[in-house]
Design an enzyme around this catalytic site. Structure first.
Site, short mmCIF file in Angstrom:
data_model
loop_
_atom_site.label_atom_id
_atom_site.label_comp_id
_atom_site.label_asym_id
_atom_site.label_seq_id
_atom_site.Cartn_x
_atom_site.Cartn_y
_atom_site.Cartn_z
N ARG A 159 0.85 -1.21 0.00
CA ARG A 159 0.00 0.00 0.00
C ARG A 159 0.88 1.25 0.00
O ARG A 159 0.53 2.27 -0.60
CB ARG A 159 -0.92 -0.01 1.22
CG ARG A 159 -1.93 -1.14 1.19
CD ARG A 159 -2.99 -1.00 2.29
NE ARG A 159 -3.86 -2.16 2.24
CZ ARG A 159 -3.83 -3.16 3.12
NH1 ARG A 159 -3.02 -3.12 4.16
NH2 ARG A 159 -4.64 -4.20 2.98
N PHE A 167 -11.49 -4.19 -5.96
CA PHE A 167 -11.48 -5.14 -4.84
C PHE A 167 -10.91 -4.42 -3.60
O PHE A 167 -9.96 -4.89 -2.99
CB PHE A 167 -10.66 -6.40 -5.17
CG PHE A 167 -11.01 -7.01 -6.49
CD1 PHE A 167 -12.04 -7.92 -6.59
CD2 PHE A 167 -10.31 -6.66 -7.65
CE1 PHE A 167 -12.38 -8.50 -7.82
CE2 PHE A 167 -10.64 -7.23 -8.88
CZ PHE A 167 -11.67 -8.14 -8.96
N ASP A 201 -15.94 -2.48 -4.69
CA ASP A 201 -15.97 -3.80 -4.06
C ASP A 201 -17.41 -4.33 -4.19
O ASP A 201 -18.36 -3.55 -4.20
CB ASP A 201 -15.57 -3.72 -2.59
CG ASP A 201 -15.14 -5.08 -2.04
OD1 ASP A 201 -13.93 -5.30 -1.88
OD2 ASP A 201 -16.02 -5.93 -1.78
N ASN A 255 -19.63 -5.22 -9.03
CA ASN A 255 -18.69 -6.25 -9.46
C ASN A 255 -17.57 -5.56 -10.25
O ASN A 255 -17.84 -4.84 -11.21
CB ASN A 255 -19.47 -7.24 -10.35
CG ASN A 255 -18.60 -8.36 -10.87
OD1 ASN A 255 -17.43 -8.17 -11.18
ND2 ASN A 255 -19.18 -9.53 -10.94
N CYS A 295 -3.10 -13.61 -4.74
CA CYS A 295 -2.88 -14.07 -3.37
C CYS A 295 -3.07 -15.57 -3.21
O CYS A 295 -3.36 -16.04 -2.13
CB CYS A 295 -3.79 -13.31 -2.41
SG CYS A 295 -5.53 -13.60 -2.70
N1 SAH Z 1 -7.48 -4.69 -1.53
C1 SAH Z 1 -7.98 -5.06 -0.23
C2 SAH Z 1 -8.15 -6.54 -0.05
C3 SAH Z 1 -8.95 -7.25 -1.11
S1 SAH Z 1 -9.67 -8.73 -0.59
C4 SAH Z 1 -7.09 -4.47 0.85
O1 SAH Z 1 -6.13 -3.76 0.55
O2 SAH Z 1 -7.37 -4.71 2.02
C5 SAH Z 1 -10.75 -9.08 -1.91
C6 SAH Z 1 -11.99 -8.22 -1.96
O3 SAH Z 1 -12.64 -8.50 -3.19
C7 SAH Z 1 -13.03 -8.47 -0.88
O4 SAH Z 1 -13.29 -7.27 -0.23
C8 SAH Z 1 -14.27 -8.97 -1.64
O5 SAH Z 1 -15.48 -8.45 -1.09
C9 SAH Z 1 -14.04 -8.39 -3.00
N2 SAH Z 1 -14.66 -9.05 -4.15
C10 SAH Z 1 -14.77 -10.37 -4.42
N3 SAH Z 1 -15.28 -10.57 -5.66
C11 SAH Z 1 -15.47 -9.34 -6.20
C12 SAH Z 1 -15.95 -8.85 -7.46
N4 SAH Z 1 -16.32 -9.69 -8.43
N5 SAH Z 1 -15.99 -7.51 -7.66
C13 SAH Z 1 -15.61 -6.66 -6.69
N6 SAH Z 1 -15.16 -7.05 -5.49
C14 SAH Z 1 -15.09 -8.36 -5.24
#
Ligand code: SAH
Length: 390
Positions: free
Chosen positions: A207, A223, A245, A271, A332
């Site tokens: 980050r 996400f 998200d 999405n 991940c």
């Molecule tokens: N970037 C974040 C962690 C991501 S974890 C950080 O820095 O903390 C993955 C995330 O993707 C979760 O919050 C989940 O809700 C989201 N997610 C899962 N499928 C998704 C989709 N199709 N579109 C958007 N978000 C999604």
């Protein structure tokens, strides 16, 4: 304590430092109850120490110590003291950190995350589950500033060891919102309601990289969960930040965090694939896009699905980058090793006739150390590319 004999020539991995004995490596299976303590001996008589046995899981023994020992509160406290000392060296003054990362801290199946005064624990094995009381006692003894311990035992891998899904407070009082900081930013965390242990600590240093690259840019954080990358981008002087998200709970939390830091982030509940597709068709462009999706695959059999998922995601994101833009892309899951991830990105870029140049290559933060000899402990890939235009 029962001694378990291995078949001949099946201790190569253990010799290299791996901590799991697979069922098909046993010369004889004693069929003991789950969480029985056993010692493991190779066919040639080499002793590999003590571990927890499981009668049905593919992982028959999880090694804990290279010598014969009792596994009690003192043992757990000792392991935790070592783990905390390592974090104090690597990440001093970080109130949010992973205190215990399973195998890498020689405690197979145990995760402990600290969020200021609260510890969130996950037990992924029957052995660790049976040690629950010892673990709680060890935490409050070794880290006296932790006054509340909660379990978030909702990981599906628990089912492989016949463990139920369970969550709740084990000791102390859990505030509805726990306030803490990372990279100088404030987070208001709903630890009971959040995903995984409540916050994804492994991206802490990554980050900072995004923060440093965001000045003057229009940034899209896909996400975003509770907003980690988006907040660092905004604090790093981004011209504007949008974060998306699919979880409404995550978006609400991200909004709370943006407000707590007085930062401006446009939050979208959608999405990410759909949003990127619409942006691509509508001509919307961003200077920097962060892709931090959930693992598309947890098991080896799902590798093809993961390849397709990462491929599609990165392809549509590349289409939404402005000329010379920056793609920040993470994976991940340990079933997609870094060379495969590079190959996916190369393939998609080539398909779009774009050239990518690697600016930075990261992994999980050092409070999630990687145990060589145990590839399962290396899971996070974090790559930063710019699109080379001439
Ligand atoms: N970037 C974040 C962690 C991501 S974890 C950080 O820095 O903390 C993955 C995330 O993707 C979760 O919050 C989940 O809700 C989201 N997610 C899962 N499928 C998704 C989709 N199709 N579109 C958007 N978000 C999604």
């Amino acid at each position: 304590m029962t001694t378990i004999q291995l078949r001949s020539k099946s201790d190569g991995r253990l010799r290299a430092g791996h901590l799991w004995v697979f069922r098909d490596e046993l010369a004889n299976d004693p069929a003991l109850p789950a969480a029985s303590l056993v010692t493991v001996v190779a066919a040639d008589g080499t002793s590999y120490g003590t571990g927890f046995y499981h009668p049905t899981s593919r992982i028959a023994v999880r090694l804990l110590a290279t010598h014969a020992t009792t596994i009690d509160t003192e043992f757990v406290a000792d392991r935790l003291r070592n783990a905390v000392a390592l974090r104090n060296r690597l990440l001093p003054n970080e109130p949010m950190r992973r205190l215990m990362f399973g195998e890498s801290d020689l405690m197979s199946g145990l995760i402990i995350d600290q969020f200021g005064p609260v510890a969130v624990i996950q037990m992924l094995s029957a052995g660790m589950d049976a040690l629950r009381h010892a673990i709680v006692e060890a935490i409050t003894t070794v880290v006296p500033s932790i006054t509340c311990v909660i379990e978030k035992n909702t990981a599906r891998v628990r089912l492989l060891e016949g463990l139920e899904q369970r969550e709740g407070v084990l000791t102390g009082m859990l505030p509805e919102i726990v306030e803490s900081t990372e990279n100088g930013l404030t987070y208001m965390l709903d630890l009971a309601g959040g995903q995984k242990t409540g916050y994804f600590l492994d991206q802490k240093l990554n980050r900072r990289v995004v923060g440093a690259l965001s000045s003057g840019k229009s940034v899209l954080d896909c996400f975003c969960n509770v907003g980690g990358f988006a907040l660092n981008a905004a604090a790093g002087g981004a011209a504007n930040v949008t974060a998306v998200d699919s979880s409404a709970v995550a978006i609400d939390a991200a909004r709370r965090n943006a407000k707590a830091n007085n930062l401006d982030v446009a939050l979208v509940h959608a999405n990410a694939f759909d949003m990127l597709r619409e942006a691509s068709h509508g001509g919307q462009r961003y200077d920097l896009i962060v892709l931090d999706p959930p693992s598309f695959a947890k098991t080896r059999s799902a590798v093809d699905r993961a390849r397709a998922g990462y491929g599609e995601l990165n392809r549509i994101a590349l289409k939404c980058l402005s000329p010379g833009g920056t793609l920040v892309t993470a994976s991940c899951t340990q079933v997609v090793p870094e060379p495969m991830f590079f190959d996916i990105l190369y393939t998609e870029a080539a398909r779009l006739r774009k050239r990518l140049r690697l600016l930075h290559r990261g992994s999980q933060a050092p409070d999630h150390p990687i145990l060589l000899g145990m590839p399962e402990t290396q899971y996070l890939k974090f790559l930063v590319f710019d699109v080379v235009d001439d």
